[in-house]
Design a protein around this motif. Structure first.
Motif, PDB file in Angstrom:
ATOM      1  N   PRO A 131      25.663 -24.234 -14.010  1.00  0.00           N
ATOM      2  CA  PRO A 131      26.106 -22.859 -13.763  1.00  0.00           C
ATOM      3  C   PRO A 131      24.903 -21.917 -13.862  1.00  0.00           C
ATOM      4  N   ALA A 132      24.831 -20.939 -12.959  1.00  0.00           N
ATOM      5  CA  ALA A 132      23.663 -20.063 -12.931  1.00  0.00           C
ATOM      6  C   ALA A 132      24.064 -18.656 -12.508  1.00  0.00           C
ATOM      7  N   VAL A 133      23.330 -17.671 -13.023  1.00  0.00           N
ATOM      8  CA  VAL A 133      23.528 -16.278 -12.650  1.00  0.00           C
ATOM      9  C   VAL A 133      22.176 -15.655 -12.333  1.00  0.00           C
ATOM     10  N   ASN A 134      22.228 -14.498 -11.677  1.00  0.00           N
ATOM     11  CA  ASN A 134      21.043 -13.683 -11.423  1.00  0.00           C
ATOM     12  C   ASN A 134      21.029 -12.542 -12.427  1.00  0.00           C
ATOM     13  N   TYR A 135      19.892 -12.327 -13.059  1.00  0.00           N
ATOM     14  CA  TYR A 135      19.762 -11.176 -13.960  1.00  0.00           C
ATOM     15  C   TYR A 135      18.282 -10.854 -14.121  1.00  0.00           C
ATOM     16  N   GLY A 136      17.921  -9.593 -13.862  1.00  0.00           N
ATOM     17  CA  GLY A 136      16.526  -9.232 -14.059  1.00  0.00           C
ATOM     18  C   GLY A 136      16.301  -7.742 -13.905  1.00  0.00           C
ATOM     19  N   PRO A 137      15.161  -7.262 -14.393  1.00  0.00           N
ATOM     20  CA  PRO A 137      14.823  -5.850 -14.238  1.00  0.00           C
ATOM     21  C   PRO A 137      14.394  -5.566 -12.805  1.00  0.00           C
ATOM     22  N   GLY A 138      14.518  -4.336 -12.394  1.00  0.00           N
ATOM     23  CA  GLY A 138      14.084  -3.950 -11.060  1.00  0.00           C
ATOM     24  C   GLY A 138      15.244  -3.687 -10.128  1.00  0.00           C
ATOM     25  N   ASP A 139      14.993  -2.815  -9.165  1.00  0.00           N
ATOM     26  CA  ASP A 139      15.987  -2.433  -8.173  1.00  0.00           C
ATOM     27  C   ASP A 139      15.827  -3.338  -6.955  1.00  0.00           C
ATOM     28  N   PRO A 140      16.836  -4.166  -6.635  1.00  0.00           N
ATOM     29  CA  PRO A 140      16.678  -5.089  -5.507  1.00  0.00           C
ATOM     30  C   PRO A 140      16.497  -4.383  -4.176  1.00  0.00           C
ATOM     31  N   THR A 141      16.946  -3.126  -4.058  1.00  0.00           N
ATOM     32  CA  THR A 141      16.779  -2.422  -2.780  1.00  0.00           C
ATOM     33  C   THR A 141      15.335  -2.009  -2.535  1.00  0.00           C
ATOM     34  N   LEU A 142      14.488  -2.069  -3.563  1.00  0.00           N
ATOM     35  CA  LEU A 142      13.072  -1.742  -3.395  1.00  0.00           C
ATOM     36  C   LEU A 142      12.233  -2.970  -3.061  1.00  0.00           C
ATOM     37  N   ALA A 143      12.831  -4.159  -3.165  1.00  0.00           N
ATOM     38  CA  ALA A 143      12.094  -5.392  -2.882  1.00  0.00           C
ATOM     39  C   ALA A 143      11.577  -5.378  -1.454  1.00  0.00           C
ATOM     40  N   HIS A 144      10.331  -5.816  -1.286  1.00  0.00           N
ATOM     41  CA  HIS A 144       9.675  -5.972   0.016  1.00  0.00           C
ATOM     42  C   HIS A 144       9.277  -4.645   0.656  1.00  0.00           C
ATOM     43  N   THR A 145       9.438  -3.537  -0.029  1.00  0.00           N
ATOM     44  CA  THR A 145       9.079  -2.244   0.543  1.00  0.00           C
ATOM     45  C   THR A 145       7.686  -1.823   0.101  1.00  0.00           C
ATOM     46  N   ARG A 146       7.102  -0.898   0.850  1.00  0.00           N
ATOM     47  CA  ARG A 146       5.807  -0.336   0.469  1.00  0.00           C
ATOM     48  C   ARG A 146       5.926   0.456  -0.834  1.00  0.00           C
ATOM     49  N   GLU A 147       7.147   0.976  -1.088  1.00  0.00           N
ATOM     50  CA  GLU A 147       7.374   1.825  -2.265  1.00  0.00           C
ATOM     51  C   GLU A 147       7.894   1.028  -3.460  1.00  0.00           C
ATOM     52  N   GLU A 150      15.720 -12.734 -10.847  1.00  0.00           N
ATOM     53  CA  GLU A 150      15.575 -11.863  -9.681  1.00  0.00           C
ATOM     54  C   GLU A 150      16.020 -10.445 -10.068  1.00  0.00           C
ATOM     55  N   PRO A 151      15.494  -9.413  -9.393  1.00  0.00           N
ATOM     56  CA  PRO A 151      15.918  -8.054  -9.732  1.00  0.00           C
ATOM     57  C   PRO A 151      17.394  -7.819  -9.426  1.00  0.00           C
ATOM     58  N   THR A 152      18.110  -7.311 -10.405  1.00  0.00           N
ATOM     59  CA  THR A 152      19.537  -7.012 -10.226  1.00  0.00           C
ATOM     60  C   THR A 152      19.891  -5.620 -10.737  1.00  0.00           C
ATOM     61  N   GLY A 153      18.878  -4.819 -11.059  1.00  0.00           N
ATOM     62  CA  GLY A 153      19.176  -3.522 -11.655  1.00  0.00           C
ATOM     63  C   GLY A 153      19.707  -3.644 -13.063  1.00  0.00           C
ATOM     64  N   GLY A 154      19.439  -4.772 -13.724  1.00  0.00           N
ATOM     65  CA  GLY A 154      19.852  -4.944 -15.107  1.00  0.00           C
ATOM     66  C   GLY A 154      21.293  -5.352 -15.292  1.00  0.00           C
ATOM     67  N   ARG A 155      21.973  -5.721 -14.219  1.00  0.00           N
ATOM     68  CA  ARG A 155      23.343  -6.217 -14.356  1.00  0.00           C
ATOM     69  C   ARG A 155      23.331  -7.719 -14.087  1.00  0.00           C
ATOM     70  N   VAL A 156      24.422  -8.390 -14.422  1.00  0.00           N
ATOM     71  CA  VAL A 156      24.568  -9.815 -14.144  1.00  0.00           C
ATOM     72  C   VAL A 156      25.228  -9.978 -12.783  1.00  0.00           C
ATOM     73  N   ASP A 157      24.546 -10.652 -11.864  1.00  0.00           N
ATOM     74  CA  ASP A 157      25.110 -10.950 -10.547  1.00  0.00           C
ATOM     75  C   ASP A 157      25.493 -12.419 -10.516  1.00  0.00           C
ATOM     76  N   GLY A 158      26.771 -12.683 -10.312  1.00  0.00           N
ATOM     77  CA  GLY A 158      27.267 -14.048 -10.343  1.00  0.00           C
ATOM     78  C   GLY A 158      27.206 -14.713  -8.990  1.00  0.00           C
ATOM     79  N   GLY A 159      26.794 -15.981  -8.974  1.00  0.00           N
ATOM     80  CA  GLY A 159      26.783 -16.775  -7.756  1.00  0.00           C
ATOM     81  C   GLY A 159      25.904 -16.180  -6.682  1.00  0.00           C
ATOM     82  N   CYS A 160      26.167 -16.554  -5.437  1.00  0.00           N
ATOM     83  CA  CYS A 160      25.458 -15.951  -4.303  1.00  0.00           C
ATOM     84  C   CYS A 160      26.170 -16.346  -3.018  1.00  0.00           C
ATOM     85  N   GLN A 161      25.910 -15.567  -1.971  1.00  0.00           N
ATOM     86  CA  GLN A 161      26.418 -15.899  -0.654  1.00  0.00           C
ATOM     87  C   GLN A 161      25.726 -17.149  -0.112  1.00  0.00           C
ATOM     88  N   GLY A 162      26.396 -17.836   0.783  1.00  0.00           N
ATOM     89  CA  GLY A 162      25.729 -18.828   1.601  1.00  0.00           C
ATOM     90  C   GLY A 162      25.186 -18.166   2.855  1.00  0.00           C
TER      91      GLY A 162
END
Length: 355
Positions: free
Chosen positions: A318-334, A157-169
Protein backbone atom coordinates in the motif's frame (compact mmCIF):
# COMPACT_ATOMS: atom_id res chain seq x y z
CA UNK A 1 36.09 18.92 -5.78
CA UNK A 2 32.57 18.88 -4.30
CA UNK A 3 32.55 19.09 -0.53
CA UNK A 4 29.60 16.71 -0.19
CA UNK A 5 26.20 16.98 1.45
CA UNK A 6 25.89 18.25 5.01
CA UNK A 7 22.96 16.32 6.47
CA UNK A 8 23.18 18.50 9.56
CA UNK A 9 21.51 21.31 7.61
CA UNK A 10 17.80 21.78 8.18
CA UNK A 11 15.54 20.38 5.45
CA UNK A 12 15.02 23.72 3.73
CA UNK A 13 18.72 24.56 3.54
CA UNK A 14 19.39 21.02 2.36
CA UNK A 15 16.77 21.50 -0.36
CA UNK A 16 18.69 24.51 -1.66
CA UNK A 17 21.90 22.50 -1.67
CA UNK A 18 20.24 19.71 -3.68
CA UNK A 19 18.66 22.15 -6.14
CA UNK A 20 22.04 23.72 -6.87
CA UNK A 21 23.34 20.34 -8.06
CA UNK A 22 21.79 20.12 -11.52
CA UNK A 23 20.27 16.67 -12.15
CA UNK A 24 18.22 16.72 -15.33
CA UNK A 25 16.96 13.23 -16.23
CA UNK A 26 19.78 10.89 -17.31
CA UNK A 27 22.29 13.32 -15.77
CA UNK A 28 21.80 12.43 -12.08
CA UNK A 29 25.20 10.87 -11.40
CA UNK A 30 26.73 13.85 -9.58
CA UNK A 31 23.75 14.10 -7.22
CA UNK A 32 23.50 10.33 -6.76
CA UNK A 33 27.21 10.28 -5.83
CA UNK A 34 26.60 12.95 -3.18
CA UNK A 35 23.58 11.14 -1.76
CA UNK A 36 25.42 7.83 -1.63
CA UNK A 37 28.48 9.42 -0.03
CA UNK A 38 26.42 11.13 2.66
CA UNK A 39 24.45 8.00 3.51
CA UNK A 40 27.43 5.65 3.57
CA UNK A 41 28.84 7.75 6.37
CA UNK A 42 25.90 6.80 8.64
CA UNK A 43 26.60 3.63 10.67
CA UNK A 44 22.94 2.76 11.28
CA UNK A 45 22.18 2.35 7.56
CA UNK A 46 22.92 -0.31 4.97
CA UNK A 47 23.41 1.36 1.58
CA UNK A 48 23.10 -0.19 -1.90
CA UNK A 49 23.30 1.37 -5.34
CA UNK A 50 22.15 0.40 -8.81
CA UNK A 51 23.06 2.86 -11.56
CA UNK A 52 22.01 6.25 -10.24
CA UNK A 53 19.52 4.84 -7.73
CA UNK A 54 20.54 4.68 -4.06
CA UNK A 55 18.72 2.63 -1.40
CA UNK A 56 19.43 2.88 2.34
CA UNK A 57 17.85 0.74 5.09
CA UNK A 58 17.70 0.50 8.84
CA UNK A 59 17.65 -2.94 10.46
CA UNK A 60 16.38 -2.53 14.01
CA UNK A 61 14.19 -5.64 14.01
CA UNK A 62 10.87 -3.76 14.15
CA UNK A 63 7.79 -5.69 13.05
CA UNK A 64 6.90 -3.20 10.31
CA UNK A 65 8.90 -1.58 7.51
CA UNK A 66 8.05 1.72 5.80
CA UNK A 67 9.52 2.74 2.44
CA UNK A 68 10.10 6.45 1.77
CA UNK A 69 10.84 7.16 -1.89
CA UNK A 70 11.70 10.10 -4.12
CA UNK A 71 13.32 10.79 -7.48
CA UNK A 72 16.56 12.72 -7.93
CA UNK A 73 15.97 14.02 -11.45
CA UNK A 74 14.32 17.18 -12.71
CA UNK A 75 12.94 18.42 -15.99
CA UNK A 76 15.32 20.56 -18.10
CA UNK A 77 16.48 23.76 -16.42
CA UNK A 78 14.59 26.88 -17.53
CA UNK A 79 16.98 29.61 -16.44
CA UNK A 80 15.98 28.93 -12.84
CA UNK A 81 19.29 27.89 -11.27
CA UNK A 82 20.94 28.53 -8.89
CA UNK A 83 18.29 28.53 -6.18
CA UNK A 84 17.34 31.73 -4.40
CA UNK A 85 15.49 32.41 -1.15
CA UNK A 86 13.22 35.45 -1.08
CA UNK A 87 12.03 37.57 1.85
CA UNK A 88 8.67 35.77 1.94
CA UNK A 89 10.37 32.47 2.76
CA UNK A 90 9.99 30.95 -0.70
CA UNK A 91 12.87 28.95 -2.16
CA UNK A 92 12.94 29.28 -5.95
CA UNK A 93 14.63 27.03 -8.50
CA UNK A 94 14.34 24.00 -10.76
CA UNK A 95 13.30 20.99 -8.71
CA UNK A 96 12.43 22.86 -5.53
CA UNK A 97 8.90 21.47 -5.49
CA UNK A 98 9.29 18.45 -7.79
CA UNK A 99 10.85 16.99 -5.82
CA UNK A 100 14.09 17.97 -4.12
CA UNK A 101 12.23 19.27 -1.08
CA UNK A 102 10.86 15.76 -0.57
CA UNK A 103 14.33 14.26 -1.13
CA UNK A 104 15.78 16.66 1.47
CA UNK A 105 13.16 15.50 3.98
CA UNK A 106 14.11 11.89 3.26
CA UNK A 107 17.80 12.63 3.79
CA UNK A 108 17.16 14.43 7.07
CA UNK A 109 15.12 11.50 8.38
CA UNK A 110 17.70 8.99 7.18
CA UNK A 111 20.44 10.87 9.01
CA UNK A 112 18.66 11.44 12.30
CA UNK A 113 16.23 8.56 12.90
CA UNK A 114 18.62 6.02 14.40
CA UNK A 115 15.92 4.25 16.46
CA UNK A 116 12.59 4.68 14.60
CA UNK A 117 9.39 2.94 15.65
CA UNK A 118 9.34 1.13 12.27
CA UNK A 119 12.23 -0.05 10.16
CA UNK A 120 12.82 2.33 7.29
CA UNK A 121 13.90 2.04 3.67
CA UNK A 122 14.92 5.21 1.83
CA UNK A 123 14.82 5.05 -1.97
CA UNK A 124 16.41 7.75 -4.14
CA UNK A 125 16.01 6.98 -7.84
CA UNK A 126 16.68 8.37 -11.28
CA UNK A 127 14.82 9.23 -14.49
CA UNK A 128 11.27 9.62 -13.21
CA UNK A 129 10.55 12.62 -15.44
CA UNK A 130 11.05 10.85 -18.77
CA UNK A 131 9.85 7.70 -20.56
CA UNK A 132 9.03 4.77 -18.27
CA UNK A 133 11.71 2.58 -19.86
CA UNK A 134 14.38 4.69 -18.10
CA UNK A 135 12.66 4.94 -14.70
CA UNK A 136 15.02 3.98 -11.88
CA UNK A 137 12.26 2.69 -9.62
CA UNK A 138 11.01 0.47 -12.44
CA UNK A 139 14.55 -0.89 -12.75
CA UNK A 140 14.74 -1.59 -9.01
CA UNK A 141 11.37 -3.37 -9.10
CA UNK A 142 12.69 -5.63 -11.86
CA UNK A 143 16.23 -6.21 -10.57
CA UNK A 144 16.06 -5.78 -6.79
CA UNK A 145 12.49 -6.15 -5.51
CA UNK A 146 13.92 -7.30 -2.17
CA UNK A 147 15.44 -3.83 -1.70
CA UNK A 148 11.91 -2.37 -1.86
CA UNK A 149 10.15 -4.85 0.45
CA UNK A 150 7.91 -3.17 3.00
CA UNK A 151 4.49 -2.95 4.61
CA UNK A 152 3.68 0.60 3.51
CA UNK A 153 5.25 3.22 1.23
CA UNK A 154 5.20 7.00 1.02
CA UNK A 155 6.21 8.70 -2.22
CA UNK A 156 7.31 12.23 -1.34
CA UNK A 157 6.01 13.86 -4.51
CA UNK A 158 4.63 17.38 -3.94
CA UNK A 159 1.04 17.27 -2.71
CA UNK A 160 0.70 20.62 -0.96
CA UNK A 161 1.15 18.84 2.36
CA UNK A 162 -1.92 16.64 2.08
CA UNK A 163 -2.12 12.86 1.66
CA UNK A 164 -3.03 11.85 -1.90
CA UNK A 165 -4.23 8.27 -2.09
CA UNK A 166 -3.54 5.98 -5.03
CA UNK A 167 -3.21 7.38 -8.54
CA UNK A 168 -4.86 7.37 -11.93
CA UNK A 169 -3.85 4.93 -14.61
CA UNK A 170 -2.77 6.24 -17.99
CA UNK A 171 -2.70 4.93 -21.52
CA UNK A 172 -1.96 6.39 -24.92
CA UNK A 173 -3.31 4.99 -28.16
CA UNK A 174 -3.36 5.99 -31.81
CA UNK A 175 -6.75 6.14 -33.49
CA UNK A 176 -5.98 5.73 -37.19
CA UNK A 177 -7.68 6.48 -40.51
CA UNK A 178 -6.64 5.60 -44.05
CA UNK A 179 -7.45 7.12 -47.44
CA UNK A 180 -6.11 7.25 -50.99
CA UNK A 181 -3.25 9.49 -52.00
CA UNK A 182 -3.74 11.94 -54.90
CA UNK A 183 -2.61 15.29 -56.26
CA UNK A 184 -4.49 18.05 -54.47
CA UNK A 185 -5.32 19.66 -57.84
CA UNK A 186 -7.37 16.55 -58.58
CA UNK A 187 -8.58 15.84 -55.06
CA UNK A 188 -11.64 13.95 -56.32
CA UNK A 189 -9.31 11.14 -57.29
CA UNK A 190 -8.26 10.59 -53.69
CA UNK A 191 -9.70 10.02 -50.20
CA UNK A 192 -8.53 12.47 -47.55
CA UNK A 193 -7.50 10.56 -44.41
CA UNK A 194 -7.29 13.76 -42.37
CA UNK A 195 -10.91 14.61 -43.20
CA UNK A 196 -11.88 11.12 -42.07
CA UNK A 197 -10.49 11.97 -38.61
CA UNK A 198 -13.27 14.51 -38.01
CA UNK A 199 -15.57 11.93 -36.33
CA UNK A 200 -12.74 11.00 -33.97
CA UNK A 201 -12.54 14.60 -32.75
CA UNK A 202 -16.32 14.83 -32.58
CA UNK A 203 -16.48 11.76 -30.32
CA UNK A 204 -13.80 13.24 -28.08
CA UNK A 205 -15.70 16.52 -27.82
CA UNK A 206 -18.90 14.67 -26.90
CA UNK A 207 -17.24 12.28 -24.44
CA UNK A 208 -18.35 12.66 -20.81
CA UNK A 209 -15.60 11.45 -18.44
CA UNK A 210 -16.49 9.46 -15.36
CA UNK A 211 -15.89 10.54 -11.78
CA UNK A 212 -15.30 7.45 -9.67
CA UNK A 213 -15.45 7.31 -5.88
CA UNK A 214 -13.17 4.80 -4.14
CA UNK A 215 -12.70 4.72 -0.34
CA UNK A 216 -14.32 8.16 -0.17
CA UNK A 217 -11.91 9.68 -2.72
CA UNK A 218 -13.12 10.90 -6.12
CA UNK A 219 -10.97 10.19 -9.18
CA UNK A 220 -11.93 12.29 -12.25
CA UNK A 221 -11.10 10.68 -15.58
CA UNK A 222 -10.10 12.35 -18.84
CA UNK A 223 -9.92 11.31 -22.49
CA UNK A 224 -8.16 13.81 -24.74
CA UNK A 225 -6.43 14.15 -28.08
CA UNK A 226 -2.79 15.05 -27.49
CA UNK A 227 -1.28 14.71 -30.99
CA UNK A 228 -2.46 14.56 -34.62
CA UNK A 229 -0.19 13.30 -37.39
CA UNK A 230 -0.95 13.15 -41.09
CA UNK A 231 -0.04 14.53 -44.48
CA UNK A 232 2.91 14.37 -46.84
CA UNK A 233 3.23 17.71 -48.64
CA UNK A 234 1.32 20.87 -49.39
CA UNK A 235 -0.05 19.48 -52.68
CA UNK A 236 -0.83 15.88 -51.73
CA UNK A 237 -4.11 14.41 -50.50
CA UNK A 238 -3.04 12.40 -47.40
CA UNK A 239 -3.66 8.67 -47.27
CA UNK A 240 -3.09 8.24 -43.53
CA UNK A 241 -3.81 10.08 -40.30
CA UNK A 242 -3.57 9.21 -36.63
CA UNK A 243 -4.95 10.93 -33.55
CA UNK A 244 -3.07 10.07 -30.37
CA UNK A 245 -5.39 10.04 -27.36
CA UNK A 246 -4.44 9.95 -23.69
CA UNK A 247 -6.88 8.27 -21.32
CA UNK A 248 -6.38 9.01 -17.62
CA UNK A 249 -8.49 6.34 -15.97
CA UNK A 250 -9.66 5.62 -12.46
CA UNK A 251 -7.82 2.89 -10.54
CA UNK A 252 -11.01 0.81 -10.42
CA UNK A 253 -10.13 -0.29 -13.97
CA UNK A 254 -7.33 -2.54 -15.15
CA UNK A 255 -5.22 -1.54 -18.14
CA UNK A 256 -7.09 -4.07 -20.27
CA UNK A 257 -10.47 -2.66 -19.19
CA UNK A 258 -9.30 0.89 -19.88
CA UNK A 259 -8.17 -0.07 -23.38
CA UNK A 260 -11.49 -1.76 -24.04
CA UNK A 261 -13.31 1.44 -23.02
CA UNK A 262 -11.20 3.43 -25.51
CA UNK A 263 -11.96 0.89 -28.24
CA UNK A 264 -15.68 1.26 -27.48
CA UNK A 265 -15.51 5.06 -27.81
CA UNK A 266 -13.78 4.76 -31.19
CA UNK A 267 -15.71 1.77 -32.53
CA UNK A 268 -15.19 1.47 -36.28
CA UNK A 269 -11.66 2.91 -36.18
CA UNK A 270 -8.33 1.15 -35.82
CA UNK A 271 -7.03 1.69 -32.26
CA UNK A 272 -3.37 0.87 -31.55
CA UNK A 273 -2.07 0.94 -27.98
CA UNK A 274 1.30 2.72 -27.69
CA UNK A 275 1.82 3.13 -23.93
CA UNK A 276 0.09 2.08 -20.73
CA UNK A 277 0.59 2.12 -16.97
CA UNK A 278 -1.79 0.86 -14.26
CA UNK A 279 -3.38 3.00 -11.60
CA UNK A 280 -3.16 2.32 -7.87
CA UNK A 281 -6.03 1.93 -5.44
CA UNK A 282 -5.82 4.27 -2.42
CA UNK A 283 -5.57 1.48 0.15
CA UNK A 284 -6.41 3.89 2.96
CA UNK A 285 -8.13 1.13 4.92
CA UNK A 286 -4.75 -0.53 5.56
CA UNK A 287 -3.79 0.07 9.23
CA UNK A 288 -0.45 1.65 8.32
CA UNK A 289 -2.14 4.02 5.86
CA UNK A 290 -4.83 4.95 8.37
CA UNK A 291 -2.18 5.68 11.01
CA UNK A 292 -0.27 7.80 8.52
CA UNK A 293 -3.32 9.85 7.55
CA UNK A 294 -4.08 10.42 11.23
CA UNK A 295 -0.51 11.56 11.89
CA UNK A 296 -0.55 14.04 9.00
CA UNK A 297 -3.84 15.45 10.24
CA UNK A 298 -5.41 16.60 6.96
CA UNK A 299 -8.22 14.99 4.95
CA UNK A 300 -6.84 12.74 2.17
CA UNK A 301 -7.62 13.32 -1.49
CA UNK A 302 -7.39 11.39 -4.75
CA UNK A 303 -4.18 11.75 -6.74
CA UNK A 304 -5.21 13.34 -10.02
CA UNK A 305 -2.22 12.05 -11.95
CA UNK A 306 -0.10 8.93 -12.43
CA UNK A 307 2.79 8.47 -9.99
CA UNK A 308 5.19 5.75 -8.97
CA UNK A 309 2.89 4.66 -6.15
CA UNK A 310 1.54 2.34 -8.84
CA UNK A 311 4.87 0.47 -8.83
CA UNK A 312 4.58 -0.16 -5.09
CA UNK A 313 0.95 -1.19 -5.49
CA UNK A 314 2.02 -3.75 -8.11
CA UNK A 315 4.39 -5.21 -5.50
CA UNK A 316 1.49 -5.52 -3.05
CA UNK A 317 2.67 -2.59 -0.92
CA UNK A 318 0.00 0.00 0.00
CA UNK A 319 1.35 3.44 -0.90
CA UNK A 320 0.36 7.11 -0.75
CA UNK A 321 1.73 10.39 -2.07
CA UNK A 322 2.74 13.00 0.48
CA UNK A 323 5.26 15.81 0.25
CA UNK A 324 5.95 19.52 0.53
CA UNK A 325 5.48 21.75 -2.48
CA UNK A 326 2.69 22.82 -4.79
CA UNK A 327 2.25 20.25 -7.59
CA UNK A 328 0.86 22.94 -9.92
CA UNK A 329 4.28 24.65 -9.88
CA UNK A 330 6.11 21.49 -10.99
CA UNK A 331 7.96 21.84 -14.31
CA UNK A 332 7.38 25.60 -14.48
CA UNK A 333 9.93 28.38 -14.75
CA UNK A 334 8.41 29.81 -11.55
CA UNK A 335 8.87 26.61 -9.50
CA UNK A 336 9.29 27.26 -5.79
CA UNK A 337 8.61 25.77 -2.38
CA UNK A 338 7.82 27.42 0.94
CA UNK A 339 10.50 26.88 3.57
CA UNK A 340 7.77 26.44 6.19
CA UNK A 341 6.17 23.63 4.16
CA UNK A 342 9.45 21.71 3.94
CA UNK A 343 10.06 21.98 7.68
CA UNK A 344 6.46 21.01 8.46
CA UNK A 345 6.66 17.88 6.30
CA UNK A 346 9.82 16.75 8.09
CA UNK A 347 8.25 17.44 11.47
CA UNK A 348 5.10 15.44 10.72
CA UNK A 349 6.97 12.48 9.30
CA UNK A 350 9.38 12.51 12.23
CA UNK A 351 6.50 12.52 14.69
CA UNK A 352 4.85 9.59 12.89
CA UNK A 353 8.07 7.57 12.87
CA UNK A 354 8.99 8.20 16.51
CA UNK A 355 5.64 8.34 18.33
Amino acid sequence: MDSGLDLGLDAAALTARLVDVASVSREEKALADLVEGALRGLPHLRVDRDGDAVVARTDTGRDQRVVLAGHLDTVPIAGNLPSRLDEAGLLWGCGTSDMKAGVAVQLRLAATLTDPNRDLTFVFYDAEEIAAEFNGLKRLVEKHPDWLAGDFAVLLEPTGGRVDGGCQGTLRAQVRTTGRRAHSARSWLGENAIHKAAPILARLAAYEPRKVEIDGLVYPEGLNAVLIEGGHAGNVIPDSCSVTVNYRFSPDQSEAEALERVREVFEGFEVVLTDSAPGALPGLSHPAAAAFVAAIGTPPAAKEAWTDVARFSALGIPAVNYGPGDPTLAHTREENVAVAAVLEAEQKLRRWLTA
